[in-house]
Design an enzyme around this catalytic site. Structure first.
Site, PDB file in Angstrom:
ATOM      1  N   ASP A 124      29.940  26.561 -18.397  1.00 49.49           N
ATOM      2  CA  ASP A 124      29.166  27.357 -19.349  1.00 49.49           C
ATOM      3  C   ASP A 124      28.107  26.512 -20.064  1.00 49.49           C
ATOM      4  O   ASP A 124      28.003  25.296 -19.841  1.00 49.49           O
ATOM      5  CB  ASP A 124      30.151  28.000 -20.343  1.00 49.49           C
ATOM      6  CG  ASP A 124      29.707  29.358 -20.841  1.00 49.49           C
ATOM      7  OD1 ASP A 124      28.521  29.704 -20.690  1.00 49.49           O
ATOM      8  OD2 ASP A 124      30.552  30.079 -21.405  1.00 49.49           O
ATOM      9  N   GLU A 139      24.507  29.515 -17.050  1.00 47.59           N
ATOM     10  CA  GLU A 139      23.543  29.255 -18.138  1.00 47.59           C
ATOM     11  C   GLU A 139      22.721  30.511 -18.422  1.00 47.59           C
ATOM     12  O   GLU A 139      21.644  30.421 -18.978  1.00 47.59           O
ATOM     13  CB  GLU A 139      22.711  27.993 -17.904  1.00 47.59           C
ATOM     14  CG  GLU A 139      21.974  27.884 -16.608  1.00 47.59           C
ATOM     15  CD  GLU A 139      20.790  28.823 -16.520  1.00 47.59           C
ATOM     16  OE1 GLU A 139      21.014  29.954 -16.030  1.00 47.59           O
ATOM     17  OE2 GLU A 139      19.686  28.435 -16.914  1.00 47.59           O
ATOM     18  N   TRP A 140      23.311  31.670 -18.028  1.00 50.06           N
ATOM     19  CA  TRP A 140      22.803  32.995 -18.410  1.00 50.06           C
ATOM     20  C   TRP A 140      21.406  33.300 -17.857  1.00 50.06           C
ATOM     21  O   TRP A 140      20.686  34.134 -18.392  1.00 50.06           O
ATOM     22  CB  TRP A 140      22.841  33.142 -19.947  1.00 50.06           C
ATOM     23  CG  TRP A 140      24.106  32.628 -20.546  1.00 50.06           C
ATOM     24  CD1 TRP A 140      25.379  32.936 -20.140  1.00 50.06           C
ATOM     25  CD2 TRP A 140      24.263  31.676 -21.614  1.00 50.06           C
ATOM     26  NE1 TRP A 140      26.301  32.250 -20.898  1.00 50.06           N
ATOM     27  CE2 TRP A 140      25.638  31.477 -21.815  1.00 50.06           C
ATOM     28  CE3 TRP A 140      23.362  30.996 -22.438  1.00 50.06           C
ATOM     29  CZ2 TRP A 140      26.147  30.616 -22.786  1.00 50.06           C
ATOM     30  CZ3 TRP A 140      23.861  30.129 -23.412  1.00 50.06           C
ATOM     31  CH2 TRP A 140      25.236  29.954 -23.569  1.00 50.06           C
ATOM     32  N   GLY A 141      21.034  32.576 -16.795  1.00 50.05           N
ATOM     33  CA  GLY A 141      19.728  32.847 -16.189  1.00 50.05           C
ATOM     34  C   GLY A 141      18.554  32.260 -16.946  1.00 50.05           C
ATOM     35  O   GLY A 141      17.402  32.464 -16.572  1.00 50.05           O
ATOM     36  N   ASP A 152      25.882  37.943 -21.137  1.00 54.57           N
ATOM     37  CA  ASP A 152      27.159  38.553 -20.751  1.00 54.57           C
ATOM     38  C   ASP A 152      27.026  40.057 -20.506  1.00 54.57           C
ATOM     39  O   ASP A 152      26.252  40.747 -21.165  1.00 54.57           O
ATOM     40  CB  ASP A 152      28.196  38.325 -21.854  1.00 54.57           C
ATOM     41  CG  ASP A 152      28.590  36.861 -21.950  1.00 54.57           C
ATOM     42  OD1 ASP A 152      28.045  36.040 -21.183  1.00 54.57           O
ATOM     43  OD2 ASP A 152      29.421  36.540 -22.803  1.00 54.57           O
TER      44      ASP A 152
HETATM   45  C1  GLA Z   1      29.974  32.794 -22.466  1.00 55.80           C
HETATM   46  C2  GLA Z   1      30.021  33.222 -21.008  1.00 55.80           C
HETATM   47  C3  GLA Z   1      31.137  34.252 -20.818  1.00 55.80           C
HETATM   48  C4  GLA Z   1      32.462  33.652 -21.239  1.00 55.80           C
HETATM   49  C5  GLA Z   1      32.374  33.165 -22.680  1.00 55.80           C
HETATM   50  C6  GLA Z   1      33.598  32.350 -23.074  1.00 55.80           C
HETATM   51  O1  GLA Z   1      29.569  33.839 -23.304  1.00 55.80           O
HETATM   52  O2  GLA Z   1      28.784  33.755 -20.595  1.00 55.80           O
HETATM   53  O3  GLA Z   1      31.201  34.683 -19.473  1.00 55.80           O
HETATM   54  O4  GLA Z   1      32.789  32.588 -20.383  1.00 55.80           O
HETATM   55  O5  GLA Z   1      31.250  32.322 -22.887  1.00 55.80           O
HETATM   56  O6  GLA Z   1      33.539  31.894 -24.387  1.00 55.80           O
END
Ligand code: GLA
Length: 403
Positions: A162, A195-197, A217
């Site tokens: 993450d 890393e969420w893109g 997310d």
């Molecule tokens: C981030 C990630 C999620 C999850 C949470 C855990 O938000 O994008 O998928 O792993 O952390 O804290």
């Protein structure tokens, strides 16, 4: 979220100051000595604890979910990886070794991995490229090689990595360090980049990781935004144009499934699962496998939809037509077959069709069309195929050219 970033910047400064840290600052760090292990010729299938259980993880829960993965038919349908997300970690010992929470995982990670492996499943863990995980547990910054060795000793097959509290680190460098560490660990471990893109990982991550998140997310809702989470339609829109960046062993990851978690209707969950299959997305269930309704199980184990997701050509599908709330998605499959989804995002039933031109098929070509949710088979179809699509629903088909 702001706190996540601010905290991240401060903690990262502390990490940078530490001599033990292996920071991705120079060109050196971007060189990978060993090639990426070929672990995911088709998108991965499995289960992850986060969407349903968040920080409420324990060895009992993981054993229960492993048992349920087998007993429910999920394993037989292809689900393999069982991944513990955030909050399994508690601290580091005097030598810096990462320690699982002793109250929640009293038997330790090796015993748990053995249990999961004993079921014929694979075992995954989560960490973070920052000083702390998103849940505030110890992250792997500066401990990459030590952690990778530990994971290998425990029998870990998958690392979700993450991006909280990473401050000024750059994703390519930070993930490359962990990729190196995993490849030096002596065990084949999938690297799931999260890393969420932010840095458009599809452009750099192929040599580094096996899948990469493309968005923040997922939120178990039809549409909209809640803090850093997005409803289904928003996630789909953010993924629609990334099709060229996926290939076998390196997949776009629009985040884990919410099917069965209660925030959407059965019809919406069918749409969710269908579009994930068109996106060649990882199918990582995020529900309680020990408490599945018949509908949840029917959706998650639909063999024909899974077969589209797992198509060996590994080419991601695309949205080829859009008018108002109506969309047509197509995916080229191995052997000249096609998949199509007629997607009605609106509130009224709609008559929709896919044309052979949209499928890149000659107009007179005859095909067999299998409706993947009703099971209805139509033979000798040419030119187009359609039907009435329910509000928020799909018609999903497999089109097989016939002589
Ligand atoms: C981030 C990630 C999620 C999850 C949470 C855990 O938000 O994008 O998928 O792993 O952390 O804290």
């Amino acid at each position: 979220m702001i706190q996540r970033w601010l905290g991240g910047a401060l903690l990262a400064l502390a990490v940078l100051a530490s001599p033990a840290s292996a920071q991705g600052t120079g060109h050196e760090t971007l060189k990978l000595d060993a090639p990426k292990p070929k672990l995911l010729p088709t998108p991965p299938m499995g289960w992850n604890s986060w969407n349903k259980f968040a920080c409420n993880v324990s060895e009992q829960l993981i054993r229960q979910q492993a048992d349920a993965m087998v007993a429910s038919g999920m394993q037989a349908a292809g689900y393999t990886y069982l991944v513990i997300d955030d909050c399994w970690q508690k601290s580091r010992d005097a030598d810096g070794n990462i320690q699982p929470d002793p109250e929640r995982f009293p038997s330790g990670m090796k015993a748990l991995a053995d249990y999961v492996h004993g079921k014929g499943l694979k075992f995954g863990l989560y960490s973070d490229a920052g000083a702390l995980t998103c849940g505030g547990r110890p992250g792997s910054a500066g401990h990459e090689f030590q952690d990778a060795r530990q994971y290998a000793k425990w029998g870990v097959d998958w690392l979700k990595y993450d991006w909280c509290y990473t401050g000024p680190r750059t994703p390519e460098a930070a993930y490359t360090i962990m990729a190196k560490a995993l490849r030096a660990s002596g065990r084949d471990i999938v690297l799931s980049i999260c890393e969420w893109g932010n840095s458009r990982p599809g452009r750099w991550a192929h040599p580094v990781g096996h899948l990469w998140r493309t968005t923040g997310d997922i939120w178990d809702a039809w549409k909209g935004k809640k803090e850093w989470s997005h409803g289904l339609l928003d996630i789909i829109d953010m993924n629609a144009d990334l099709w060229a960046e996926a290939a076998p062993n390196g997949w776009n990851d629009p985040d884990m499934l919410e099917v069965g978690n209660g925030g959407m209707t059965t019809t919406e969950y069918e749409s969710h699962f269908s579009i994930w299959a068109m996106l060649a997305a990882p199918l990582i269930a995020g529900n309680d496998l020990s408490q599945m309704s018949a509908d949840t199980r029917r959706i998650l184990t639909n063999a024909e939809v899974i077969r589209v997701d797992q198509d060996p050509l590994g080419r991601q599908g695309r949205r080829v037509w859009r008018e108002g709330d109506l969309e047509v998605w197509v995916r080229t499959l191995a052997g000249g077959e096609r998949a199509a989804v007629l997607f009605n995002r609106g509130e009224q039933p709609a008559d929709m069709k896919v044309t052979w031109a949209q499928l890149d098929l000659a107009p007179r070509l005859k095909a067999e069309v299998l409706d993947l949710w009703s099971g209805r088979r139509s033979r000798g179809v040419s030119g187009e195929y359609g039907g009435q699509v329910a509000p928020h629903g799909v018609i999903m088909v497999r089109v097989t050219p016939t002589p």
